[in-house]
Structures are given as structure tokens and as C-alpha cells.
Design an enzyme around this catalytic site. Structure first.
Site, mmCIF file in Angstrom:
data_model
loop_
_atom_site.group_PDB
_atom_site.id
_atom_site.type_symbol
_atom_site.label_atom_id
_atom_site.label_comp_id
_atom_site.label_asym_id
_atom_site.label_seq_id
_atom_site.Cartn_x
_atom_site.Cartn_y
_atom_site.Cartn_z
ATOM 1 N N CYS A 1 -4.722 -6.409 1.001
ATOM 2 C CA CYS A 1 -5.543 -5.399 1.761
ATOM 3 C C CYS A 1 -6.220 -4.381 1.058
ATOM 4 C CB CYS A 1 -4.548 -4.787 2.826
ATOM 5 S SG CYS A 1 -5.431 -3.499 3.844
ATOM 6 N N CYS B 1 -6.078 -0.877 2.451
ATOM 7 C CA CYS B 1 -4.820 -0.272 2.151
ATOM 8 C C CYS B 1 -4.464 0.370 0.773
ATOM 9 C CB CYS B 1 -3.493 -1.143 2.474
ATOM 10 S SG CYS B 1 -3.933 -2.091 3.955
ATOM 11 N N ASP B 2 -4.959 -0.411 -0.251
ATOM 12 C CA ASP B 2 -4.391 -0.418 -1.599
ATOM 13 C C ASP B 2 -5.479 0.007 -2.460
ATOM 14 O OD1 ASP B 2 -1.874 -0.730 -0.488
ATOM 15 O OD2 ASP B 2 -2.099 -3.021 -0.845
#
Ligand code: NDP
Length: 313
Positions: free
Chosen positions: A135, A138-139
Site C-alpha cells: 500500500c 499507507c507507507d
């Protein structure tokens, strides 16, 4: 929380919330369980540019929050919790939440979506949380001014690579075939991005690094006579190779296709069990868009409403 409902919706992506909007407006008093990832896959996306009604685009989390509010406005009860098992052999159906609470339901709408796939390399587990991610949204933040690789050649991979190029200094797109599968517009974005380098005909076979990922072992033209092994220094390794439908708990009751997607009686949302309906990515290997999932959610709620009224439930 009621222990008997007319309409239980499992999953909180666009399919689940659209089903909830329709079901609540039809007075089915639905209860929706959000699952492991409240809001579903769109909450891991930045800008959604192709959902009709948002000419300027909208972020994934905002879109999902809007859908949730719209469902709650008409009385949908939304709870955290994951369906951990089901019994579709009895009526009303039984759905167990978080291995604890059993809820009886006259109809069940399954909208549990799909989960990102991994390559299956032992190093993906070894470096989980230390440079391996599925992701980018997300990261990606952790890789500002660093080098990253994205595996895959579809729309997701192109989208993730484009997103990461806004943070990282360099993005390698590792594609196993000599071409991209992504839509033309996404291909162009990637090809015209000076920070993205596409490595066609490359396979990732392992990762290396002392404290987290420091590089990826690649094989160029794997299996060919001119096969070549290459080590590429990177700080982050992102998977974008497709998804697996979240159907494990249903497989002893429902007919699934060979990959695991729930089979529905198109153009309806009916599964092989009367009263159980499926909507969104969990039953759609083809389109997998927020808007198509939402449309399927609408169908499922209408099918549930018709079923309940036919049965006098
Ligand atoms: P796709 O199935 O379209 O693409 C998967 C990609 O990963 C392919 O390039 C595939 O390679 C590659 N791949 C699969 N397994 C491996 C493996 N073991 N090793 C190396 N590479 C592998 O998945 P997506 O998630 O990209 O897209 C799914 C659907 O969602 C599509 O319909 C897409 O259009 C849609 N989508 C749309 C978006 C948008 O419109 N904004 C955004 C994201 C997704 P190969 O080609 O060789 O099989």
C-alpha cells in the site's frame, strides 16, 4: 446490538455502503459490520478521480466517510467487527462476529472485497514492516527522497508508482512481461514521468539488507538463454500485482470460481443460496471499480428487499 436482523451486510467498501443506503431506505433496518479495514480498499487510495459526482476528485477516505454518513442517515447501524464464520445451512442464517457474537439474519449481503496479493517470497515475510508494503498510500511517506520499486504492470502498479514518484527520488516499476497491462492513460503517466524507470521482463526473486530492505534480487528475461541476474539497490519494495477475494469463511457454502470469487447469477446479485447476495470486488474479477462495486451494492439491496417481501419476512 440486535441479535436478529432482516438484512446483515458484511463489509464497508462502496458495495457494502451502497447496499446499506438502499436497504435502509427500503426499511430493511440493515446492520453493517465494517470488517478488518473500515471503508475498504479506497481508504488506502489518495485521489479518486473517476467516481461520478466529484468533478474535482475526492480522497478515498473522504468518499468512504460520505458513504458511511449517507447510510447512517437512513438508519443503518454500523459496527466495527469482522465476520469470522457463517452458517448458511440454517434459517435464519447465522453469522459469527469476532468469534464471539452470533447474529441471525434473514438475508446476508456479502461485500467483503479483496486483499492485495504478494509474490510468495519468504523475504516478503522476513522484511514485513521493514521495507515491504502492498500500500503505497499507507507507507509511501517513509520513502521520501529514497529509492523504491513497485512490482506489477496493471493500473494499480502504475497508480502506486505515480503516487510514490511524488515522494521518492526514484521509482522502478518491475514488470514481468515486455508490456504494461494498465489502461492507456495510466501507461502514459508512468512513461512520461522522469522519476519512474520501467524494467520490463524483470522478475523479483528475493530481497536483501541488514536492517530492512536495501535491495532486490532481479532476474531479467527469466528462463531465457540470455537470462541475467541483477541486484538493484532500493529502500522500499511495493507489491501491486492484483488481489485475492475475501471468501474463505464462505467457501463451504457458496459456489466460487477457480480463483475464489463468489459466483453470482448475473445480472442479479444472487448466490447459490437463496437469501445470500454478493456485491463488489468479492464477486467481480472483471471491473473492480468503486462505481461498479457501488452499483452491485444497489442490486444486492434490491434483491434482498424483493426476497424478504416474497417470503413475507
Ligand atoms: P491486474 O490484474 O490488472 O494487474 C496485475 C499486474 O501484476 C499485471 O501486470 C500482472 O502481470 C502482474 N502480476 C501478477 N502476478 C504477478 C507475479 N507473480 N509476478 C509479477 N507480476 C505479477 O491488477 P490491478 O490490481 O492492477 O488492477 C485490477 C483491476 O482494477 C483492473 O481492472 C484495473 O483496471 C482496475 N484498477 C483501476 C484503477 C483506476 O481506474 N484508477 C486503479 C487500480 C485498479 P501480467 O500482465 O504478466 O499478468
Amino acid at each position: 446490538m440486535r441479535d436478529k436482523v432482516r438484512c446483515l451486510i458484511i463489509g464497508s467498501g462502496p458495495a457494502g455502503y451502497t447496499a446499506a443506503i438502499y436497504a435502509s431506505r427500503a426499511n430493511l433496518e440493515p446492520v453493517l459490520f465494517e470488517g478488518l479495514q473500515p471503508g475498504g480498499q479506497l481508504t488506502t487510495t489518495t485521489e479518486v478521480e473517476n467516481f461520478p459526482g466529484y468533478p474535482e476528485g475526492i480522497t478515498g477516505p473522504e468518499l468512504m466517510e460520505d458513504l458511511k454518513k449517507q447510510a447512517q442517515r437512513y438508519g443503518t447501524e454500523v459496527y466495527p467487527g469482522r465476520a469470522t464464520s457463517v452458517d448458511f445451512s440454517v434459517r435464519p442464517f447465522k453469522v459469527t462476529i469476532d468469534n464471539e457474537q452470533v447474529i441471525e439474519a434473514d438475508t446476508v449481503i456479502i461485500s467483503t472485497g479483496a486483499t492485495a496479493k504478494y509474490l510468495g517470497l519468504p523475504d516478503e515475510t522476513k522484511y514485513a514492516g521493514q521495507g515491504v508494503s502492498a500500500c503505497a498510500t499507507c507507507d509511501g511517506f517513509f520513502y521520501r527522497k529514497k529509492k523504491v520499486a513497485v512490482v506489477g504492470g496493471g493500473d494499480t502498479a502504475c497508480e502506486e508508482a505515480t503516487y510514490l514518484s511524488g515522494l521518492a527520488d526514484k521509482v522502478y516499476l518491475i514488470v514481468r512481461k515486455p508490456y504494461l497491462r494498465a489502461s492507456q492513460i495510466m501507461q502514459e503517466r508512468v512513461m512520461n514521468n522522469p522519476k519512474i524507470e520501467i524494467l520490463f521482463e524483470h522478475n523479483a526473486v528475493g530481497l536483501y539488507g541488514e536492517k530492512g530492505v536495501e535491495g532486490v534480487h532481479l532476474v531479467k528475461r527469466m528462463g531465457e538463454t540470455d537470462e541475467e541476474k541483477i541486484d538493484l539497490a532500493i529502500d522500499g519494495f511495493f507489491l501491486a500485482i492484483g488481489h485475492t477475494p475475501n471468501t474463505d469463511i464462505f467457501k463451504s457454502f457458496l459456489e466460487l470460481d477457480e480463483v475464489g470469487y463468489i459466483k453470482i447469477d448475473n445480472p442479479t446479485s444472487k448466490t447459490n443460496i437463496e437469501g445470500v447476495f454478493a456485491a463488489g470486488d468479492v464477486a467481480d474479477p472483471h471491473y473492480r471499480q468503486a462505481i461498479t462495486a457501488a452499483g452491485m451494492g444497489c442490486r444486492a439491496a434490491m434483491d434482498a428487499e424483493r426476497y424478504l417481501s416474497e417470503k413475507g419476512l
